[in-house]
Enzyme design. Structure first.
Site, short mmCIF file in Angstrom:
data_model
loop_
_atom_site.label_atom_id
_atom_site.label_comp_id
_atom_site.label_asym_id
_atom_site.label_seq_id
_atom_site.Cartn_x
_atom_site.Cartn_y
_atom_site.Cartn_z
N ASN A 88 24.66 126.02 12.67
CA ASN A 88 23.46 125.82 11.86
C ASN A 88 22.86 124.44 12.14
O ASN A 88 23.59 123.46 12.30
CB ASN A 88 23.81 125.91 10.37
CG ASN A 88 24.41 127.25 10.01
OD1 ASN A 88 23.99 128.28 10.50
ND2 ASN A 88 25.42 127.24 9.15
N GLN A 95 22.81 124.23 7.16
CA GLN A 95 23.69 123.12 7.53
C GLN A 95 23.92 122.25 6.30
O GLN A 95 22.98 121.72 5.72
CB GLN A 95 23.10 122.30 8.67
CG GLN A 95 24.02 121.21 9.16
CD GLN A 95 23.44 120.41 10.32
OE1 GLN A 95 22.26 120.49 10.63
NE2 GLN A 95 24.29 119.62 10.95
N HIS A 101 28.81 121.13 14.37
CA HIS A 101 30.04 121.92 14.30
C HIS A 101 29.72 123.39 14.51
O HIS A 101 28.59 123.82 14.34
CB HIS A 101 30.78 121.70 12.97
CG HIS A 101 30.00 122.04 11.75
ND1 HIS A 101 28.98 121.25 11.25
CD2 HIS A 101 30.09 123.09 10.90
CE1 HIS A 101 28.49 121.79 10.16
NE2 HIS A 101 29.13 122.93 9.93
N PHE A 102 30.72 124.11 14.94
CA PHE A 102 30.61 125.53 15.21
C PHE A 102 31.61 126.27 14.34
O PHE A 102 32.76 125.86 14.22
CB PHE A 102 30.92 125.82 16.68
CG PHE A 102 29.94 125.20 17.64
CD1 PHE A 102 28.94 125.96 18.21
CD2 PHE A 102 30.03 123.85 17.96
CE1 PHE A 102 28.03 125.39 19.08
CE2 PHE A 102 29.12 123.27 18.84
CZ PHE A 102 28.12 124.04 19.40
N HIS A 103 31.17 127.38 13.76
CA HIS A 103 32.03 128.23 12.95
C HIS A 103 32.50 129.40 13.81
O HIS A 103 31.70 130.02 14.50
CB HIS A 103 31.26 128.82 11.76
CG HIS A 103 30.72 127.82 10.82
ND1 HIS A 103 31.34 127.50 9.64
CD2 HIS A 103 29.58 127.06 10.87
CE1 HIS A 103 30.62 126.60 8.99
NE2 HIS A 103 29.55 126.31 9.72
#
Length: 138
Positions: A88, A95, A101-103
């Site tokens: 996001n 966000q 960051h990555f989920h």
């Protein structure tokens, strides 16, 4: 660079404990403390970038390779049917922590839909105008 007031900088660099599932010189991947589902992983660069648009291409490329590797590991470990890889940018996009960051979110057939949106009807003339505007800005 590490930001003193960034919680993800502190987690990524080991100043705050976490359930780490992967670490190398550039990234730490942890189990999310507020997971969408069990096994929800966050990939955190150790260097601070507010979002995708601040990050260099090398970091982004390595993050996507890592997302593939960890996504495969999550899928195998949890026997899930699929994986969402989500990133996001900006509050309007969801966000909540301004550190890139990555989920990695495990998904199961018949499970709750987490990432969805309405499928609108498009107007061909409007689509052409939008496409032209995007092309102008590449």
């Amino acid at each position: 660079m590490i930001m003193d007031d960034c919680i993800f900088c502190k987690i990524a660099n080991g100043q705050i404990g976490s359930e780490t599932v992967y670490e190398d010189e550039r990234f730490r991947a942890i189990l999310d403390l507020s997971p969408a589902v069990k096994g929800h992983v966050l990939i955190l660069p150790k260097e601070h970038f507010d979002d995708l648009f601040e990050a260099d291409d090398e970091t982004l490329g390595e993050a996507l390779k890592l997302a593939k590797k960890l996504g495969a590991a999550v899928k195998k470990a949890l026997d899930c049917d699929g994986i969402n890889i989500v990133q996001n940018n900006g509050e309007a996009a969801g966000q909540t922590v301004h550190h890139l960051h990555f989920h990695i979110i495990p998904r199961y057939n018949g499970g709750e839909k987490i990432v969805t949106w309405p499928q609108l009807k498009s107007d061909p003339k409007e689509q052409a105008v939008i496409a032209a505007r995007i092309i102008e800005n590449i």
